[in-house]
Design a protein around this motif. Sequence first.
Motif, PDB file in Angstrom:
ATOM      1  N   THR A 104       0.843  -1.206   0.000  1.00 59.28           N
ATOM      2  CA  THR A 104       0.000   0.000   0.000  1.00 59.28           C
ATOM      3  C   THR A 104       0.876   1.254   0.000  1.00 59.28           C
ATOM      4  O   THR A 104       0.508   2.271  -0.602  1.00 59.28           O
ATOM      5  CB  THR A 104      -0.950   0.043   1.210  1.00 59.28           C
ATOM      6  OG1 THR A 104      -0.199   0.085   2.433  1.00 59.28           O
ATOM      7  CG2 THR A 104      -1.880  -1.172   1.230  1.00 59.28           C
ATOM      8  N   SER A 105       2.040   1.168   0.651  1.00 63.38           N
ATOM      9  CA  SER A 105       2.958   2.304   0.671  1.00 63.38           C
ATOM     10  C   SER A 105       3.576   2.516  -0.708  1.00 63.38           C
ATOM     11  O   SER A 105       3.613   3.640  -1.228  1.00 63.38           O
ATOM     12  CB  SER A 105       4.057   2.064   1.709  1.00 63.38           C
ATOM     13  OG  SER A 105       4.949   3.156   1.758  1.00 63.38           O
ATOM     14  N   TYR A 106       4.053   1.428  -1.319  1.00 65.39           N
ATOM     15  CA  TYR A 106       4.609   1.526  -2.669  1.00 65.39           C
ATOM     16  C   TYR A 106       3.555   2.046  -3.637  1.00 65.39           C
ATOM     17  O   TYR A 106       3.849   2.834  -4.540  1.00 65.39           O
ATOM     18  CB  TYR A 106       5.087   0.152  -3.140  1.00 65.39           C
ATOM     19  CG  TYR A 106       6.398  -0.311  -2.554  1.00 65.39           C
ATOM     20  CD1 TYR A 106       6.976   0.339  -1.464  1.00 65.39           C
ATOM     21  CD2 TYR A 106       7.066  -1.408  -3.079  1.00 65.39           C
ATOM     22  CE1 TYR A 106       8.176  -0.098  -0.927  1.00 65.39           C
ATOM     23  CE2 TYR A 106       8.271  -1.847  -2.553  1.00 65.39           C
ATOM     24  CZ  TYR A 106       8.817  -1.195  -1.484  1.00 65.39           C
ATOM     25  OH  TYR A 106      10.001  -1.616  -0.950  1.00 65.39           O
ATOM     26  N   SER A 107       2.332   1.588  -3.455  1.00 67.17           N
ATOM     27  CA  SER A 107       1.237   1.993  -4.339  1.00 67.17           C
ATOM     28  C   SER A 107       1.007   3.496  -4.272  1.00 67.17           C
ATOM     29  O   SER A 107       0.720   4.131  -5.295  1.00 67.17           O
ATOM     30  CB  SER A 107      -0.052   1.248  -3.968  1.00 67.17           C
ATOM     31  OG  SER A 107      -1.122   1.638  -4.787  1.00 67.17           O
ATOM     32  N   LEU A 108       1.139   4.073  -3.088  1.00 58.57           N
ATOM     33  CA  LEU A 108       0.967   5.520  -2.943  1.00 58.57           C
ATOM     34  C   LEU A 108       1.950   6.284  -3.837  1.00 58.57           C
ATOM     35  O   LEU A 108       1.593   7.270  -4.477  1.00 58.57           O
ATOM     36  CB  LEU A 108       1.158   5.942  -1.483  1.00 58.57           C
ATOM     37  CG  LEU A 108       0.050   5.554  -0.510  1.00 58.57           C
ATOM     38  CD1 LEU A 108       0.483   5.853   0.929  1.00 58.57           C
ATOM     39  CD2 LEU A 108      -1.244   6.297  -0.831  1.00 58.57           C
ATOM     40  N   PHE A 109       3.189   5.799  -3.867  1.00 55.32           N
ATOM     41  CA  PHE A 109       4.205   6.450  -4.698  1.00 55.32           C
ATOM     42  C   PHE A 109       3.884   6.299  -6.181  1.00 55.32           C
ATOM     43  O   PHE A 109       3.931   7.264  -6.956  1.00 55.32           O
ATOM     44  CB  PHE A 109       5.575   5.848  -4.392  1.00 55.32           C
ATOM     45  CG  PHE A 109       6.714   6.478  -5.167  1.00 55.32           C
ATOM     46  CD1 PHE A 109       7.298   7.653  -4.718  1.00 55.32           C
ATOM     47  CD2 PHE A 109       7.184   5.893  -6.335  1.00 55.32           C
ATOM     48  CE1 PHE A 109       8.344   8.242  -5.435  1.00 55.32           C
ATOM     49  CE2 PHE A 109       8.227   6.465  -7.056  1.00 55.32           C
ATOM     50  CZ  PHE A 109       8.807   7.644  -6.602  1.00 55.32           C
ATOM     51  N   ILE A 110       3.547   5.062  -6.588  1.00 60.44           N
ATOM     52  CA  ILE A 110       3.257   4.785  -8.001  1.00 60.44           C
ATOM     53  C   ILE A 110       2.009   5.534  -8.452  1.00 60.44           C
ATOM     54  O   ILE A 110       1.988   6.167  -9.514  1.00 60.44           O
ATOM     55  CB  ILE A 110       3.091   3.263  -8.214  1.00 60.44           C
ATOM     56  CG1 ILE A 110       4.400   2.546  -7.904  1.00 60.44           C
ATOM     57  CG2 ILE A 110       2.642   2.959  -9.645  1.00 60.44           C
ATOM     58  CD1 ILE A 110       4.280   1.038  -7.782  1.00 60.44           C
ATOM     59  N   VAL A 111       0.963   5.475  -7.628  1.00 58.65           N
ATOM     60  CA  VAL A 111      -0.286   6.180  -7.945  1.00 58.65           C
ATOM     61  C   VAL A 111      -0.050   7.686  -7.987  1.00 58.65           C
ATOM     62  O   VAL A 111      -0.569   8.391  -8.866  1.00 58.65           O
ATOM     63  CB  VAL A 111      -1.384   5.836  -6.917  1.00 58.65           C
ATOM     64  CG1 VAL A 111      -2.596   6.740  -7.082  1.00 58.65           C
ATOM     65  CG2 VAL A 111      -1.813   4.381  -7.069  1.00 58.65           C
ATOM     66  N   GLY A 112       0.761   8.181  -7.049  1.00 57.63           N
ATOM     67  CA  GLY A 112       1.045   9.617  -7.003  1.00 57.63           C
ATOM     68  C   GLY A 112       1.741  10.115  -8.255  1.00 57.63           C
ATOM     69  O   GLY A 112       1.338  11.131  -8.841  1.00 57.63           O
ATOM     70  N   LEU A 113       2.770   9.395  -8.698  1.00 59.02           N
ATOM     71  CA  LEU A 113       3.520   9.846  -9.868  1.00 59.02           C
ATOM     72  C   LEU A 113       2.716   9.693 -11.164  1.00 59.02           C
ATOM     73  O   LEU A 113       2.741  10.578 -12.023  1.00 59.02           O
ATOM     74  CB  LEU A 113       4.833   9.060  -9.990  1.00 59.02           C
ATOM     75  CG  LEU A 113       6.062   9.694  -9.330  1.00 59.02           C
ATOM     76  CD1 LEU A 113       7.311   8.882  -9.631  1.00 59.02           C
ATOM     77  CD2 LEU A 113       6.267  11.127  -9.797  1.00 59.02           C
ATOM     78  N   THR A 114       2.005   8.564 -11.301  1.00 59.74           N
ATOM     79  CA  THR A 114       1.209   8.369 -12.516  1.00 59.74           C
ATOM     80  C   THR A 114       0.068   9.394 -12.576  1.00 59.74           C
ATOM     81  O   THR A 114      -0.260   9.910 -13.653  1.00 59.74           O
ATOM     82  CB  THR A 114       0.638   6.950 -12.600  1.00 59.74           C
ATOM     83  OG1 THR A 114      -0.046   6.615 -11.382  1.00 59.74           O
ATOM     84  CG2 THR A 114       1.730   5.924 -12.829  1.00 59.74           C
ATOM     85  N   SER A 115      -0.522   9.704 -11.415  1.00 61.28           N
ATOM     86  CA  SER A 115      -1.579  10.720 -11.375  1.00 61.28           C
ATOM     87  C   SER A 115      -1.017  12.097 -11.688  1.00 61.28           C
ATOM     88  O   SER A 115      -1.687  12.925 -12.325  1.00 61.28           O
ATOM     89  CB  SER A 115      -2.255  10.738  -9.995  1.00 61.28           C
ATOM     90  OG  SER A 115      -2.900   9.517  -9.729  1.00 61.28           O
TER      91      SER A 115
END
Length: 268
Positions: A43-54
């Motif tokens: 979930t932490s890694y996802s925050l980074f990936i989702v943040g940058l792609t968004s």
Amino acid sequence: MEVLGYIAALFIGLSLGLVGGGGSILTVPILVYLFGVSPVLATSYSLFIVGLTSLVGAAGNFRQNNVELKTAFLFGSLSMATVFCVRHFIIPNLPEQVLVAGHKVSVSTMMMLMFASLMILSSVPMIKNETEGLKTGIRKAGVIEILFYGVIVGLVTGLLGAGGGFLLTPALIILLRIPIKRAVGTSLVIITINSFVGFADDVTHHTMNWALLLTITGVAILGIFIGLALSRNLDKRLLKKGFGWFVLIMGMIIVIQEIIKAVAQRQS
């Protein structure tokens, strides 16, 4: 499995480029099942990936004047505070097991079941193309409703590392009467800020595999540009519906798999 993982990461970006959203909902399952990352860290890694792609999507919408910055910061302020509280106070103090219907279930299993439920819920508007049919100017929302949605979006992002766009975009359209294109752009800004707020706190109490994280993010962003190039000649509504069915099926598979795993653990 890692090769499959990178292909799946490319698919995250492709879906974002082709249909304008939805791909980030696959990030946590990909990290858990294909890269072997624990659900909480995923979930932490996802925050980074989702943040940058968004952020990539938000930048494109900003250039097209499809972002209401004032709304993004006002609507997103409570969700940002909620994300921070969840990541700082709740996630680091989660027990190893929780009691569900009189049975002990691991937090990892519980989180994946919650995420699968989120996948199933988010697939419905994609299958029905509900966002496309929403009309602006339905009514003006009250402050309580806006605050409530802000907290809900913050909980979804904070607990599960998902952007919550399937909640945000309709909320901006219905509650704040924002046109659809501007609602999508504004929601991407809110998702970007929420994700980075949560990840910034996680860095202080998690050891990050930056090589893996940056590689997956890079592949996903590459997928966005490929998807944008392909989308010019494809029917977005049909693609969105097809992707919605895919997310629904994947969510159901995860539910079945996690239930089988939980039953096997109890019997062992």
